[in-house]
Design an enzyme around this catalytic site. Sequence first.
Site, PDB file in Angstrom:
ATOM      1  N   ASP A 104       0.277  -7.514   1.454  1.00  0.00           N
ATOM      2  CA  ASP A 104       0.700  -6.124   1.669  1.00  0.00           C
ATOM      3  C   ASP A 104       2.217  -6.004   1.780  1.00  0.00           C
ATOM      4  OD1 ASP A 104       0.319  -3.421   1.886  1.00  0.00           O
ATOM      5  OD2 ASP A 104      -0.072  -3.437   4.040  1.00  0.00           O
ATOM      6  N   HIS A 138       0.821  -1.215   0.000  1.00  0.00           N
ATOM      7  CA  HIS A 138       0.000   0.000   0.000  1.00  0.00           C
ATOM      8  C   HIS A 138       0.855   1.265   0.000  1.00  0.00           C
ATOM      9  CE1 HIS A 138       0.242   0.000   4.560  1.00  0.00           C
ATOM     10  NE2 HIS A 138       0.280   1.295   4.352  1.00  0.00           N
ATOM     11  N   GLY A 144       2.869   6.412   8.190  1.00  0.00           N
ATOM     12  CA  GLY A 144       4.227   6.722   7.741  1.00  0.00           C
ATOM     13  C   GLY A 144       5.214   5.655   8.156  1.00  0.00           C
ATOM     14  N   ASN A 145       4.931   4.942   9.266  1.00  0.00           N
ATOM     15  CA  ASN A 145       5.738   3.785   9.660  1.00  0.00           C
ATOM     16  C   ASN A 145       5.505   2.595   8.732  1.00  0.00           C
ATOM     17  OD1 ASN A 145       5.580   4.866  12.913  1.00  0.00           O
ATOM     18  ND2 ASN A 145       7.469   3.915  12.193  1.00  0.00           N
ATOM     19  N   SER A 146       4.429   2.644   7.960  1.00  0.00           N
ATOM     20  CA  SER A 146       4.080   1.524   7.093  1.00  0.00           C
ATOM     21  C   SER A 146       5.251   1.126   6.202  1.00  0.00           C
ATOM     22  CB  SER A 146       2.891   1.891   6.211  1.00  0.00           C
ATOM     23  OG  SER A 146       1.734   2.081   6.988  1.00  0.00           O
ATOM     24  N   GLY A 187      -8.673 -25.125  -0.956  1.00  0.00           N
ATOM     25  CA  GLY A 187      -9.826 -25.653  -1.672  1.00  0.00           C
ATOM     26  C   GLY A 187     -10.788 -26.378  -0.754  1.00  0.00           C
TER      27      GLY A 187
END
Length: 621
Positions: free
Chosen positions: A124, A93, A204-206, A264
Amino acid sequence: MKHAPPITPRTTPRRSCRRLASLAVLLCAVPAAQCGLAAAAEVDQAVLDAEAQRVAVIAESRQAAVAIFAASGQGGGSGVVISPDGYALSNFHVTKGAGDWMKCGMLDGRLYDAVIVGIDPVGDVALIKLFGRDDFPHARLGDSDQLRAGDWVFAVGNPFLLATDFHPTVTYGIVSGVHRYQYPSGTLLEYADCIQTDASINPGNSGGPLFDSQGLLVGINGRGSFEKRGRVNVGVAYAISINQIKKFLGCLKGGRIVDHATLGARLTSQDDGAVIVADVLESSDAYRRGLRYGDEVVGFGGRPIRTVNAFKNILGTFPKGWRVPLTFRRQGQTFDVLVRLSGVHGTEELLEKMQGQVPIDPPLPEPEKNPGEQPGDQPAPGPSDRPGDRPGDRRRPRPALPQREAARPMPDVVKQHFESKRGYANYYFNTLNRTRIHAALTAHGDFSSAAGEWLISGQLEGAGDAQFHVSDQQVSCALPGGELTLDASGDLTSATEPPGSGGLLAALYLWRRLLVLGPERFGSTYYYGTMPLAGHAEPVEVLVGTYGGVECQFMFDAQSGHLRAMEMFLDSDGDPCELYFFDYDKLDGRDLPRRLDVRYGDNVYAAFELVDFTLDKAPED
């Protein structure tokens, strides 16, 4: 004579009370402070040593941290370099908002150009590559499975994009929980088996690193639980475990858009706590391996399964296409099988969901406009425009990056390392790895000159003589059970001969085709990445090729470059014909296997001892 009325609490001014209380606290604090100073002089040396060690570990770890700024000037986040040649991890992201390339600041004060390499939009995670040096400071990868609640950890990053001088922020805390499951945010972003920490993680730490107390990288920070009144840390944040990322790293280095896996089958819990199969697709590999409705699942992916949540946690850490162990019980009997995992999404479905994902890097909103839990990062204040610039006085405003509608052109170094192709994050890196695999293969012998007929003679274990003739047009065999011939000039989807092998003749034809023509001329071929192979301690590198309507997976030893196995799928919903190559020996300057094992489904079809090879040159026109 009149007397003044007595002073009571009712008539005493509140301000005076507060002053008297403050004075009392101050007078009491004086001896306490003196005691504290005396105690400080007597602090145990072990405490001081531990503090010094922590400071040194953090100082070293900060050097690998990356402050990411979108080249458009709209958004950014954090990352961490994991290799000296500049590969770095971040969040999907974060890079989605940045685009195909970005600017990255590091503690050395320099601003580096970087390009997207591969992405895992469900998990992510993104892999990028920085340019400008070949000796980047980099983090050492840890083992996140060793983490326990209460372990000390620290996060390094770029909260609120404050690191305009490229000096990252450090926050310290503990592991609050492990093996947490976070439901998908929006259409994607499923956090499985993640790490919960109370180290402050803010917008912002992401994408930034989570280190353990020894300075080992144990996670990539991603999601935080933010107050409804504003996007600030409330002591609950989540990091993607580094052990999950390790499973995807080989695929990410191939420039791919990677999907996660599904078994599945749908599981549910009974009143007695047993985890049972509520439904299973008949087209799934789990069904072909024997899993049925009502079976109790007790182990998956090397972990015991006691809850449905535990199963979802471990399932979410695997890439599409891996084969993993599954243990289930039925009527008191235990079954141990290997199951091949399908993808959660179709290729086009995944691409569509990526495009439809709501951006998570908007400008800082008003508090009441941003309720709930979500990750995200804020617009960059604007680092220097020139790679290699050192930031100036932080009190002076730095030049802002151009706005999105006036984004700067892609730098030359990025252009040289980027190729757009649908279905890939960066096709350049897929071509790079495919070429590298072929070079390692040809180092063991050049087969391009052996384009004529191949005659392979040997023994079928326990049965007698075996002989194969393989050419550009057909394959034939003479086995103890009889002779067979396959016309290999057209469609191969129905080439199941010999019966029970899953298509051994077609597989031998495609094996020879890869060796003679190489990946570029074989057909449609791409670099998958890495996956485990039964009987091998280390993951193998995989090329996937399609020819004659069938798909093959060619599995190479990452160290030696030898082809160790191949799987040929006549039907995408069926079992492949599996060939395993052993005991390579040099013959006329080429490495060739002396043993070939053939499997189909749950059965070993045959084991061949290969005694002699005659590889003819291509016939002259």
